[in-house]
Design a protein around this motif. Structure first.
Motif, PDB file in Angstrom:
ATOM      1  N   PHE A 186       0.733  -1.198  -0.021  1.00  0.00           N
ATOM      2  CA  PHE A 186      -0.091   0.060  -0.127  1.00  0.00           C
ATOM      3  C   PHE A 186       0.993   1.124   0.066  1.00  0.00           C
ATOM      4  N   THR A 187       0.470   2.166  -0.883  1.00  0.00           N
ATOM      5  CA  THR A 187       1.135   3.445  -0.824  1.00  0.00           C
ATOM      6  C   THR A 187       0.725   4.469   0.329  1.00  0.00           C
ATOM      7  N   PRO A 188       1.481   5.448   0.653  1.00  0.00           N
ATOM      8  CA  PRO A 188       0.912   6.316   1.621  1.00  0.00           C
ATOM      9  C   PRO A 188      -0.383   7.192   1.011  1.00  0.00           C
ATOM     10  N   GLY A 189      -1.400   7.056   2.109  1.00  0.00           N
ATOM     11  CA  GLY A 189      -2.451   7.736   1.738  1.00  0.00           C
ATOM     12  C   GLY A 189      -3.705   6.848   1.063  1.00  0.00           C
ATOM     13  N   GLU A 190      -3.285   5.605   0.843  1.00  0.00           N
ATOM     14  CA  GLU A 190      -4.064   4.615   0.154  1.00  0.00           C
ATOM     15  C   GLU A 190      -5.271   4.110   1.032  1.00  0.00           C
ATOM     16  N   ILE A 191      -4.843   4.056   2.126  1.00  0.00           N
ATOM     17  CA  ILE A 191      -6.004   3.225   2.677  1.00  0.00           C
ATOM     18  C   ILE A 191      -7.121   4.266   3.407  1.00  0.00           C
ATOM     19  N   ASN A 192      -8.101   4.211   3.243  1.00  0.00           N
ATOM     20  CA  ASN A 192      -9.088   5.162   3.754  1.00  0.00           C
ATOM     21  C   ASN A 192      -9.583   4.872   5.370  1.00  0.00           C
ATOM     22  N   GLU A 193      -9.639   3.294   5.448  1.00  0.00           N
ATOM     23  CA  GLU A 193     -10.248   3.160   6.861  1.00  0.00           C
ATOM     24  C   GLU A 193      -9.561   1.597   7.238  1.00  0.00           C
ATOM     25  N   LEU A 194      -9.284   1.560   8.360  1.00  0.00           N
ATOM     26  CA  LEU A 194      -8.391   0.165   8.708  1.00  0.00           C
ATOM     27  C   LEU A 194      -8.903  -0.384  10.092  1.00  0.00           C
ATOM     28  N   TRP A 195      -9.306  -1.652  10.053  1.00  0.00           N
ATOM     29  CA  TRP A 195      -9.860  -2.326  11.196  1.00  0.00           C
ATOM     30  C   TRP A 195      -8.811  -3.230  11.798  1.00  0.00           C
ATOM     31  N   ILE A 196      -8.826  -3.650  13.031  1.00  0.00           N
ATOM     32  CA  ILE A 196      -7.873  -4.414  13.513  1.00  0.00           C
ATOM     33  C   ILE A 196      -9.009  -5.227  14.565  1.00  0.00           C
ATOM     34  N   THR A 197      -9.385  -6.486  14.162  1.00  0.00           N
ATOM     35  CA  THR A 197     -10.327  -7.227  14.585  1.00  0.00           C
ATOM     36  C   THR A 197      -9.735  -8.524  15.551  1.00  0.00           C
ATOM     37  N   PHE A 198      -9.799  -8.395  16.739  1.00  0.00           N
ATOM     38  CA  PHE A 198      -9.464  -9.509  17.503  1.00  0.00           C
ATOM     39  C   PHE A 198      -7.841 -10.146  17.323  1.00  0.00           C
TER      40      PHE A 198
ATOM     41  N   ALA B 251      -5.207   7.666   4.594  1.00  0.00           N
ATOM     42  CA  ALA B 251      -5.694   8.832   4.120  1.00  0.00           C
ATOM     43  C   ALA B 251      -6.112   9.712   5.240  1.00  0.00           C
ATOM     44  N   LYS B 252      -6.044  11.279   4.889  1.00  0.00           N
ATOM     45  CA  LYS B 252      -6.079  12.133   5.633  1.00  0.00           C
ATOM     46  C   LYS B 252      -7.374  11.904   6.577  1.00  0.00           C
ATOM     47  N   ALA B 253      -7.188  11.736   8.097  1.00  0.00           N
ATOM     48  CA  ALA B 253      -8.613  11.682   8.926  1.00  0.00           C
ATOM     49  C   ALA B 253      -9.282  10.325   8.442  1.00  0.00           C
ATOM     50  N   GLY B 254      -8.404   9.480   8.087  1.00  0.00           N
ATOM     51  CA  GLY B 254      -9.008   8.117   7.935  1.00  0.00           C
ATOM     52  C   GLY B 254      -9.340   7.233   9.218  1.00  0.00           C
TER      53      GLY B 254
ATOM     54  N   ILE C 296     -11.645   8.721  19.000  1.00  0.00           N
ATOM     55  CA  ILE C 296     -13.087   9.260  18.522  1.00  0.00           C
ATOM     56  C   ILE C 296     -14.204   8.377  19.246  1.00  0.00           C
ATOM     57  N   ARG C 297     -13.921   7.149  19.482  1.00  0.00           N
ATOM     58  CA  ARG C 297     -15.056   6.541  20.234  1.00  0.00           C
ATOM     59  C   ARG C 297     -14.261   5.264  21.322  1.00  0.00           C
ATOM     60  N   LYS C 298     -14.668   4.997  22.528  1.00  0.00           N
ATOM     61  CA  LYS C 298     -14.173   4.258  23.302  1.00  0.00           C
ATOM     62  C   LYS C 298     -15.099   3.462  24.327  1.00  0.00           C
ATOM     63  N   THR C 299     -15.079   2.404  24.282  1.00  0.00           N
ATOM     64  CA  THR C 299     -16.270   1.650  25.124  1.00  0.00           C
ATOM     65  C   THR C 299     -15.676   0.242  25.445  1.00  0.00           C
ATOM     66  N   ALA C 300     -15.858  -0.141  26.750  1.00  0.00           N
ATOM     67  CA  ALA C 300     -15.496  -1.398  27.271  1.00  0.00           C
ATOM     68  C   ALA C 300     -16.552  -2.649  27.056  1.00  0.00           C
ATOM     69  N   ASP C 301     -17.486  -2.001  26.601  1.00  0.00           N
ATOM     70  CA  ASP C 301     -18.820  -3.273  26.368  1.00  0.00           C
ATOM     71  C   ASP C 301     -19.573  -2.492  25.183  1.00  0.00           C
ATOM     72  N   PHE C 302     -18.933  -3.060  23.865  1.00  0.00           N
ATOM     73  CA  PHE C 302     -19.741  -2.484  22.554  1.00  0.00           C
ATOM     74  C   PHE C 302     -20.924  -2.712  22.536  1.00  0.00           C
TER      75      PHE C 302
ATOM     76  N   GLN D 280     -12.255   3.688  18.526  1.00  0.00           N
ATOM     77  CA  GLN D 280     -12.033   4.192  17.151  1.00  0.00           C
ATOM     78  C   GLN D 280     -11.195   5.344  17.095  1.00  0.00           C
ATOM     79  N   PHE D 281     -10.192   5.450  16.312  1.00  0.00           N
ATOM     80  CA  PHE D 281      -9.348   6.625  16.522  1.00  0.00           C
ATOM     81  C   PHE D 281      -8.829   7.029  15.061  1.00  0.00           C
ATOM     82  N   CYS D 282      -8.140   8.412  15.107  1.00  0.00           N
ATOM     83  CA  CYS D 282      -7.618   8.576  13.658  1.00  0.00           C
ATOM     84  C   CYS D 282      -6.311   9.579  13.951  1.00  0.00           C
ATOM     85  N   PHE D 283      -5.497   9.757  12.897  1.00  0.00           N
ATOM     86  CA  PHE D 283      -4.457  10.688  13.299  1.00  0.00           C
ATOM     87  C   PHE D 283      -4.867  12.051  12.847  1.00  0.00           C
TER      88      PHE D 283
END
Length: 221
Positions: free
Chosen positions: A107-119, A147-150, A178-184, A215-218
């Protein structure tokens, strides 16, 4: 190696939803996911350590206006999700077989719009901190590729990883939580995931574990 696993590897080689070593696209996909794999200009969403691909496929079903890539090193795992994507004709779902440490090769810089890290593997030992997918080492990789604000999402059953991640994110001035919860599943955001669960998520919930979510962003380029 078992016969079943060999057959799955053979099917991966023929499946256009799988990007892996030995295929021409594997060497040219960097920066070209939209044109070579998906043939559209939709936003690119990546799931790390996708396992069997339940989440990648589930999201692809729900959001036809986005492209989804599940990343995992285990070919026998991504066989499941890629086979489902092929059977259902999901043109917006694909799977990349590689190590997550090598993301910058695909992947190139800025190519990913959204990222998930699941379990992900929580790597609880102190000596394994660098291997945690939310460690500063990996966050620096994501920062280059997002990507910016992704948005980046973490779902985990592991309290230690959840606490560690929240502390690491809070210590960085270039990250906004952006979002944080211990019980989704008691949160106001649960319906946004359309009930899509990974195999591990279902297992953990059956054992009475609560699902943690961040959920967070740079905030800096």
């Amino acid at each position: 190696m078992g016969r079943k696993k060999l057959e799955r590897f053979r099917q991966n080689e023929a499946n256009p939803h799988v990007v892996q070593a030995g295929k021409e696209i594997f060497e040219t996909i960097k920066g070209n996911w939209k044109s070579l794999q998906f043939q559209n200009d939709h936003p690119l969403v990546v799931e790390l350590a996708c396992g069997r691909g339940e989440f990648t496929v589930g999201l692809a079903r729900q959001y036809q206006e986005k492209n989804f890539v599940g990343v995992d090193i285990k070919g026998s795992r991504i066989w499941k999700g890629s086979s489902q994507a092929y059977a259902e004709g999901l043109q917006n779902a694909a799977f990349l077989r590689t190590q997550i440490e090598l993301l910058e090769q695909f992947f190139t810089p800025g190519e990913i719009n959204e990222l998930w890290i699941t379990f992900p593997d929580p790597r609880p030992r102190d000596g394994d901190e660098r291997k945690r997918l939310t460690s500063p080492r990996f966050l620096d990789i994501y920062k280059k590729l997002m990507a910016k604000a992704g948005n980046i999402h973490l779902k985990t059953d592991n309290t230690g990883l959840f606490t560690y991640t929240a502390e690491v994110l809070s210590s960085r001035p270039d990250i906004r939580i952006i979002r944080k919860t211990a019980d989704f599943y008691l949160s106001e955001w649960k319906d946004e995931h359309h009930g899509i669960m990974t195999r591990y998520e279902s297992m953990f919930m059956e054992k009475g574990e609560t699902i943690k979510y961040l959920q967070f962003c740079f905030t800096e380029s």
